[in-house]
Design a protein around this motif. Structure first.
Motif, PDB file in Angstrom:
ATOM      1  N   VAL A 114       0.750  -1.265   0.065  1.00 51.90           N
ATOM      2  CA  VAL A 114       0.071   0.093   0.036  1.00 51.90           C
ATOM      3  C   VAL A 114       0.799   1.314   0.107  1.00 51.90           C
ATOM      4  CG1 VAL A 114      -2.073  -0.992   1.125  1.00 51.90           C
ATOM      5  CG2 VAL A 114      -0.065  -0.018   2.485  1.00 51.90           C
ATOM      6  N   TRP A 115       0.386   2.359  -0.682  1.00 48.50           N
ATOM      7  CA  TRP A 115       0.895   3.663  -0.545  1.00 48.50           C
ATOM      8  C   TRP A 115       0.454   4.214   0.984  1.00 48.50           C
ATOM      9  CZ3 TRP A 115       4.436   4.928  -3.516  1.00 48.50           C
ATOM     10  CH2 TRP A 115       4.385   4.357  -4.626  1.00 48.50           C
ATOM     11  N   GLY A 116       1.648   4.587   1.569  1.00 47.00           N
ATOM     12  CA  GLY A 116       1.600   5.035   3.110  1.00 47.00           C
ATOM     13  C   GLY A 116       2.119   6.552   3.441  1.00 47.00           C
ATOM     14  N   LEU A 117       1.841   6.985   4.420  1.00 47.35           N
ATOM     15  CA  LEU A 117       2.259   8.154   4.768  1.00 47.35           C
ATOM     16  C   LEU A 117       3.056   7.864   6.061  1.00 47.35           C
ATOM     17  CD1 LEU A 117       2.296  11.167   3.756  1.00 47.35           C
ATOM     18  CD2 LEU A 117       0.383  11.475   5.215  1.00 47.35           C
ATOM     19  N   LYS A 118       4.650   8.037   6.023  1.00 47.16           N
ATOM     20  CA  LYS A 118       5.547   7.820   7.126  1.00 47.16           C
ATOM     21  C   LYS A 118       5.601   9.039   7.847  1.00 47.16           C
ATOM     22  CE  LYS A 118       9.371   5.154   8.392  1.00 47.16           C
ATOM     23  NZ  LYS A 118      10.486   4.445   7.808  1.00 47.16           N
ATOM     24  N   GLU A 119       5.148   8.871   9.180  1.00 46.90           N
ATOM     25  CA  GLU A 119       5.248  10.011  10.239  1.00 46.90           C
ATOM     26  C   GLU A 119       6.875   9.967  10.750  1.00 46.90           C
ATOM     27  OE1 GLU A 119       2.647  11.307  13.360  1.00 46.90           O
ATOM     28  OE2 GLU A 119       1.548   9.400  12.654  1.00 46.90           O
ATOM     29  N   ALA A 120       7.308  10.997  11.466  1.00 50.63           N
ATOM     30  CA  ALA A 120       8.698  11.285  11.989  1.00 50.63           C
ATOM     31  C   ALA A 120       8.617   9.938  13.068  1.00 50.63           C
ATOM     32  CB  ALA A 120       8.690  12.398  13.049  1.00 50.63           C
ATOM     33  N   ASN A 121       7.660   9.419  13.665  1.00 45.79           N
ATOM     34  CA  ASN A 121       7.798   8.596  14.740  1.00 45.79           C
ATOM     35  C   ASN A 121       7.781   7.062  14.173  1.00 45.79           C
ATOM     36  OD1 ASN A 121       5.234   8.090  14.050  1.00 45.79           O
ATOM     37  ND2 ASN A 121       4.254   8.785  16.064  1.00 45.79           N
ATOM     38  N   GLY A 122       7.769   6.936  12.710  1.00 49.51           N
ATOM     39  CA  GLY A 122       7.729   5.758  11.795  1.00 49.51           C
ATOM     40  C   GLY A 122       6.323   4.943  11.818  1.00 49.51           C
ATOM     41  N   GLN A 123       5.338   5.893  12.549  1.00 51.80           N
ATOM     42  CA  GLN A 123       4.068   5.236  12.054  1.00 51.80           C
ATOM     43  C   GLN A 123       3.675   5.467  10.534  1.00 51.80           C
ATOM     44  OE1 GLN A 123       1.034   6.918  14.766  1.00 51.80           O
ATOM     45  NE2 GLN A 123      -0.432   5.658  13.690  1.00 51.80           N
ATOM     46  N   LEU A 124       3.197   4.344  10.123  1.00 52.50           N
ATOM     47  CA  LEU A 124       2.703   4.573   8.533  1.00 52.50           C
ATOM     48  C   LEU A 124       1.300   4.639   8.584  1.00 52.50           C
ATOM     49  CD1 LEU A 124       4.111   4.254   5.832  1.00 52.50           C
ATOM     50  CD2 LEU A 124       3.587   2.012   5.903  1.00 52.50           C
ATOM     51  N   HIS A 125       0.773   5.595   8.060  1.00 51.53           N
ATOM     52  CA  HIS A 125      -0.669   5.651   7.872  1.00 51.53           C
ATOM     53  C   HIS A 125      -1.004   5.254   6.296  1.00 51.53           C
ATOM     54  CE1 HIS A 125      -1.196   8.231  11.521  1.00 51.53           C
ATOM     55  NE2 HIS A 125      -0.109   8.661  11.163  1.00 51.53           N
ATOM     56  N   ASP A 126      -2.180   4.688   5.942  1.00 54.56           N
ATOM     57  CA  ASP A 126      -2.694   4.317   4.762  1.00 54.56           C
ATOM     58  C   ASP A 126      -2.951   5.788   3.963  1.00 54.56           C
ATOM     59  OD1 ASP A 126      -4.603   3.738   2.638  1.00 54.56           O
ATOM     60  OD2 ASP A 126      -4.485   1.800   2.982  1.00 54.56           O
ATOM     61  N   LEU A 127      -2.265   5.999   2.942  1.00 53.68           N
ATOM     62  CA  LEU A 127      -2.386   7.219   2.211  1.00 53.68           C
ATOM     63  C   LEU A 127      -3.610   7.249   1.729  1.00 53.68           C
ATOM     64  CD1 LEU A 127      -1.001   9.782   1.289  1.00 53.68           C
ATOM     65  CD2 LEU A 127      -0.373   8.487  -0.660  1.00 53.68           C
ATOM     66  N   TYR A 128      -4.591   5.892   1.233  1.00 50.19           N
ATOM     67  CA  TYR A 128      -5.627   6.228   0.412  1.00 50.19           C
ATOM     68  C   TYR A 128      -6.800   6.694   1.418  1.00 50.19           C
ATOM     69  CZ  TYR A 128     -10.104   5.110  -1.988  1.00 50.19           C
ATOM     70  OH  TYR A 128     -11.226   5.233  -2.461  1.00 50.19           O
ATOM     71  N   ILE A 129      -6.727   6.065   2.669  1.00 47.54           N
ATOM     72  CA  ILE A 129      -7.811   6.187   3.693  1.00 47.54           C
ATOM     73  C   ILE A 129      -7.512   7.659   4.445  1.00 47.54           C
ATOM     74  CG2 ILE A 129      -8.517   5.653   5.940  1.00 47.54           C
ATOM     75  CD1 ILE A 129      -7.758   2.662   5.180  1.00 47.54           C
ATOM     76  N   SER A 130      -6.294   8.327   4.328  1.00 48.55           N
ATOM     77  CA  SER A 130      -5.901   9.515   4.748  1.00 48.55           C
ATOM     78  C   SER A 130      -6.617  10.523   3.790  1.00 48.55           C
ATOM     79  CB  SER A 130      -4.526   9.702   5.154  1.00 48.55           C
ATOM     80  OG  SER A 130      -3.947   8.897   5.673  1.00 48.55           O
ATOM     81  N   LEU A 131      -6.374  10.254   2.597  1.00 49.62           N
ATOM     82  CA  LEU A 131      -6.814  11.298   1.654  1.00 49.62           C
ATOM     83  C   LEU A 131      -8.570  11.209   1.625  1.00 49.62           C
ATOM     84  CD1 LEU A 131      -4.381  10.830  -1.103  1.00 49.62           C
ATOM     85  CD2 LEU A 131      -4.534  12.903   0.288  1.00 49.62           C
TER      86      LEU A 131
END
Length: 154
Positions: A114-131
């Motif tokens: 999946v395409w993710g959005l990686k935060e400073a703390n290393g947590q990866l958010h699902d980019l599609y769901i975020s958008l």
């Protein structure tokens, strides 16, 4: 169907250094030793249109190539691998009973299918769901031209 597109971060013959749209990408089998060793063990031949509108080719390793995610931000800007995206992460606080707004800035990367959005703390958010859940997500730069936006990576 998702459009397949790439960009390359390189310097053209005029000295302009930026992310250029590619029209040709080819994995090279044999590379002269003078090129050195690429980070992932592979070299790619990339053709792009330079700042003067002329066609140009370069040989780069994988970390200079950006793949299009198929998604766009709130301004209609295409989101590529290596982009830096800012969005409002509204997490519902069950104990407090209200929405807690948190601005998140992260780097777009492909991980675990999946395409993710990686935060400073290393947590990866699902980019599609975020958008989909946040119309305010916005591309604010990329790791090549605006690395200072991700000082946490150093």
């Amino acid at each position: 169907m998702r459009e397949i597109k790439f960009q390359v971060f390189t310097e053209d013959w005029k000295g302009v250094k930026k992310c250029f749209d590619c029209y040709y990408l080819y994995l090279l089998e044999e590379i002269p030793l003078s090129f050195g060793t690429p980070k992932d063990g592979r070299w790619y031949k990339v053709a792009f249109t330079n700042s003067e509108g002329d066609k140009e080719t370069v040989v780069v390793d994988r970390d200079k190539i950006r793949m299009f995610t198929g998604l766009k931000d709130k301004n209609g800007k295409e989101i590529y691998e290596g982009d830096i995206v800012e969005f409002n992460n509204c997490d519902y606080q069950r104990t407090a009973g209200h929405l807690d707004d948190e601005i998140i800035v992260g780097e777009v990367e492909y991980s675990c299918g999946v395409w993710g959005l990686k935060e400073a703390n290393g947590q990866l958010h699902d980019l599609y769901i975020s958008l989909v859940n946040d119309e305010e997500a916005e591309v604010i730069g990329n790791i090549y031209e605006n690395s200072e936006l991700l000082e946490w990576k150093e």
